[in-house]
Design an enzyme around this catalytic site. Structure first.
Site, PDB file in Angstrom:
ATOM      1  N   HIS A  15      -4.202  -0.985  -4.274  1.00 15.60           N
ATOM      2  CA  HIS A  15      -4.627  -0.166  -5.403  1.00 15.60           C
ATOM      3  C   HIS A  15      -4.342  -0.825  -6.752  1.00 15.60           C
ATOM      4  O   HIS A  15      -4.911  -0.442  -7.770  1.00 15.60           O
ATOM      5  CB  HIS A  15      -3.992   1.238  -5.333  1.00 15.60           C
ATOM      6  CG  HIS A  15      -2.559   1.313  -5.750  1.00 15.60           C
ATOM      7  ND1 HIS A  15      -1.520   1.391  -4.843  1.00 15.60           N
ATOM      8  CD2 HIS A  15      -1.979   1.344  -6.972  1.00 15.60           C
ATOM      9  CE1 HIS A  15      -0.378   1.467  -5.486  1.00 15.60           C
ATOM     10  NE2 HIS A  15      -0.625   1.446  -6.784  1.00 15.60           N
ATOM     11  N   ASP A  41      -2.875  -0.035   2.164  1.00 20.47           N
ATOM     12  CA  ASP A  41      -2.722  -0.269   0.727  1.00 20.47           C
ATOM     13  C   ASP A  41      -2.009  -1.581   0.454  1.00 20.47           C
ATOM     14  O   ASP A  41      -1.050  -1.648  -0.315  1.00 20.47           O
ATOM     15  CB  ASP A  41      -1.982   0.890   0.057  1.00 20.47           C
ATOM     16  CG  ASP A  41      -2.100   0.852  -1.470  1.00 20.47           C
ATOM     17  OD1 ASP A  41      -2.958   0.094  -1.973  1.00 20.47           O
ATOM     18  OD2 ASP A  41      -1.339   1.555  -2.146  1.00 20.47           O
ATOM     19  N   GLY A  86       3.621   0.569 -12.707  1.00 26.38           N
ATOM     20  CA  GLY A  86       3.738  -0.869 -12.908  1.00 26.38           C
ATOM     21  C   GLY A  86       4.628  -1.522 -11.871  1.00 26.38           C
ATOM     22  O   GLY A  86       4.580  -2.742 -11.685  1.00 26.38           O
ATOM     23  N   ASN A  87       5.462  -0.720 -11.182  1.00 26.76           N
ATOM     24  CA  ASN A  87       6.276  -1.249 -10.093  1.00 26.76           C
ATOM     25  C   ASN A  87       5.467  -1.449  -8.813  1.00 26.76           C
ATOM     26  O   ASN A  87       5.911  -2.148  -7.892  1.00 26.76           O
ATOM     27  CB  ASN A  87       7.447  -0.318  -9.769  1.00 26.76           C
ATOM     28  CG  ASN A  87       8.680  -0.593 -10.605  1.00 26.76           C
ATOM     29  OD1 ASN A  87       9.033   0.198 -11.466  1.00 26.76           O
ATOM     30  ND2 ASN A  87       9.338  -1.728 -10.356  1.00 26.76           N
ATOM     31  N   SER A  88       4.307  -0.812  -8.716  1.00 27.30           N
ATOM     32  CA  SER A  88       3.516  -0.877  -7.489  1.00 27.30           C
ATOM     33  C   SER A  88       3.238  -2.325  -7.092  1.00 27.30           C
ATOM     34  O   SER A  88       2.809  -3.144  -7.911  1.00 27.30           O
ATOM     35  CB  SER A  88       2.184  -0.154  -7.680  1.00 27.30           C
ATOM     36  OG  SER A  88       2.353   1.234  -7.732  1.00 27.30           O
ATOM     37  N   GLY A 106      -8.915   4.689  21.654  1.00 27.52           N
ATOM     38  CA  GLY A 106     -10.098   5.490  21.932  1.00 27.52           C
ATOM     39  C   GLY A 106      -9.794   6.914  22.329  1.00 27.52           C
ATOM     40  O   GLY A 106     -10.390   7.439  23.277  1.00 27.52           O
ATOM     41  N   VAL A 107      -8.878   7.553  21.593  1.00 27.47           N
ATOM     42  CA  VAL A 107      -8.563   8.957  21.847  1.00 27.47           C
ATOM     43  C   VAL A 107      -8.508   9.702  20.519  1.00 27.47           C
ATOM     44  O   VAL A 107      -8.181   9.129  19.485  1.00 27.47           O
ATOM     45  CB  VAL A 107      -7.220   9.144  22.588  1.00 27.47           C
ATOM     46  CG1 VAL A 107      -7.279   8.607  23.991  1.00 27.47           C
ATOM     47  CG2 VAL A 107      -6.064   8.513  21.807  1.00 27.47           C
ATOM     48  N   ILE A 120      -6.363  12.784  18.997  1.00 27.75           N
ATOM     49  CA  ILE A 120      -5.103  13.416  19.379  1.00 27.75           C
ATOM     50  C   ILE A 120      -4.734  14.532  18.417  1.00 27.75           C
ATOM     51  O   ILE A 120      -5.287  14.640  17.319  1.00 27.75           O
ATOM     52  CB  ILE A 120      -3.962  12.385  19.434  1.00 27.75           C
ATOM     53  CG1 ILE A 120      -3.804  11.680  18.073  1.00 27.75           C
ATOM     54  CG2 ILE A 120      -4.179  11.377  20.553  1.00 27.75           C
ATOM     55  CD1 ILE A 120      -2.615  10.760  17.985  1.00 27.75           C
TER      56      ILE A 120
END
Length: 484
Positions: A100, A130, A202-204, A260-261, A263
């Site tokens: 992001h 992300d 800004g820490n992201s 392929g389930v 749940i």
């Protein structure tokens, strides 16, 4: 409270200072600056509204046109900038950050601690986790830091966060791991570390580090009513990030395992219905035809309790475990079926974009009317009818639809409490196929006479196929309406 000798031996002592550690790590953390061109046609500033003929009207119109706002088609496009953080994982210039941080960017610049700025190219990105991997070309080798084992981190362990909060480069904060395995509804693989180390805008993309100087998390989000740090920050665990970063470097995208389930969670009522002693595992609501689960013999109604040697303590854990399993590996799957534990082996496939982004239909259905020949299922608060051309058309049911159609739901009944709606299909009861309203009524009556407190229905609705546990009234019996 007195600390025991064993507890003292396992606890890391509080450092006198983080200065030496910070000095060593700061050169490996970069500031990410992105630039995006905003076209004034759809991103321009809105002109203030004034009464016709106001002396301010012409003034503000000229101002907006000059500065790229309003509806002037000749106004120059504006450029928006954003700030984030990242860290170097390879001396050749590979940088990890959040997806992001660099999403929709036209230009990405990585700024080192010494102020040197380099254009960064995207190696790969993954929206689900992300994460993004960037490459910068510097004339010399760059100081890199390595990933640690986030599974070893315990609540209360010291951590450092380094990043670029509000554009203030090289900021270091300290705190502890506040909690583990947080699900904040950010994506399908949420398993965040929570920390009280100050994390702000800004820490992201910056690192969360242990006292060895290893990256054990990637700072991603905060919980804050004000937009500033209140001591609740979230980081992607290193052990979740490492395989994704490896895939981004090799393939430019993340490759995830696929079973392929479809749940759902195992509730207390579902556990009681299936004879499970405890509320755990992932209940299989549907199986993709031809998928790995179908080939392994996994069926609707099975509860997956263990996958590839890892416990599935709750439904939410299974998607991450399967996603992290190497593609084409034959994994052992432990199931609960018909009151017994059994083991099958499934060859893990690769999750495709179509399967990952599949969404259920959300169209509203017309309201139901009273249908001749419908059967009221007493004790559940609903009525059903056999499939007919009229009902197929009313509820947009395909030719392959099976079971019976819910035609009426009492507002105060058990079915309404569980979200059952007119137009839903009841396909199974207690993992036995339903062929007609009389068949459904008989199965409910049989469960009631055997002393069962609830039944497990397999229901197909707008949200897809899923199991619905319903409590049954021990004194009620089903009856057929007279068509009035």
């Amino acid at each position: 409270m007195m600390m025991t000798a064993g507890m003292a031996a396992n606890a890391a002592p509080a450092p006198d200072s983080f200065a030496d550690l910070a000095e060593r790590l700061l050169p490996s953390v970069v500031n990410i600056s992105t630039t995006q061109t905003l076209k004034n046609a759809d991103k321009g500033l809105d002109m203030p509204q004034f009464p016709p003929g106001s002396p301010f009207e012409d003034f503000f119109k000229n101002f907006m046109d000059k500065h790229g706002g309003g509806n002037n088609p000749d106004a120059a496009p504006r450029r928006a900038t954003a700030l984030g953080s990242g860290f170097i994982i390879d001396p050749a210039g590979l940088v990890v950050t959040n997806n992001h941080v660099i999403a929709d960017a036209d230009e990405i610049t990585a700024i080192l601690q010494d102020g040197q700025a380099y254009k960064a190219e995207i190696v790969g990105r993954d929206t689900k986790a992300d994460l993004a991997l960037l490459k910068i070309n510097a004339p010399t080798k760059l100081p890199a830091i390595s990933f640690g084992n986030s599974d070893e981190m315990r609540v209360g362990d010291w951590v450092l966060a380094i990043g670029n909060p509000f554009g203030m480069a090289g900021s270091v904060t300290a705190g502890i791991i506040s909690a583990r395995a947080r699900d904040i509804n950010a994506g399908p693989y949420d398993d965040f570390l929570q920390t009280d180390a100050a994390i702000n805008k800004g820490n992201s993309g910056g690192p969360l580090l242990n006292l060895k100087g290893e990256v054990i998390g990637i700072n991603t989000a905060i919980f804050s009513p004000s937009g500033g740090s209140i001591g609740i920050g979230f980081a992607i665990p290193a052990n979740l990030a490492k395989p994704v970063i490896t895939d981004l470097q090799k393939y430019g995208k993340a490759r995830r395992g696929w079973l392929g389930v479809r749940i759902q969670s195992v509730t207390d009522e579902i556990a009681e219905s299936l004879g499970l002693k405890e509320q755990r595992g992932a209940l299989v609501a549907d199986v993709s035809p031809g998928g790995p689960a179908a080939k392994a013999g996994i069926k609707k109604g099975d509860v997956i309790t263990r996958f590839d040697g890892r416990d599935v303590s709750e439904m939410h854990r299974l998607p991450r475990i399967v996603a992290e399993t190497p593609i084409n590996r034959e994994a052992e799957v432990v199931l609960w079926r018909d009151g017994k534990k059994l083991t099958v082996r499934a060859v893990v496939g690769e999750l495709s974009d179509a399967e990952e982004t599949e969404q259920a239909k959300a169209a509203e259905k017309p309201s139901a009317k009273q249908d001749a020949g419908q059967t009221a299922i007493a004790g559940l608060g609903l009525s059903v009818a056999p499939l007919s051309p009229a009902l197929r058309e009313r509820y947009d049911l395909g030719n392959d639809a099976k079971g019976v159609v819910v035609t009426e739901v009492k507002p105060t009944g058990a079915a309404a409490d569980k979200g059952v709606r007119p137009g839903d299909l009841i396909i199974e009861v207690s993992q036995e196929a339903v062929k007609s309203p009389a068949d459904l009524a008989a199965k409910i009556d049989a469960a009631r006479k055997s002393g069962r407190k609830s039944v497990l229905l397999l229901v197909q609705s707008e949200a897809g196929v899923h199991f619905v546990p319903l409590k049954i009234d021990a004194t009620s019996s089903s009856k057929k309406d007279g068509g009035q």
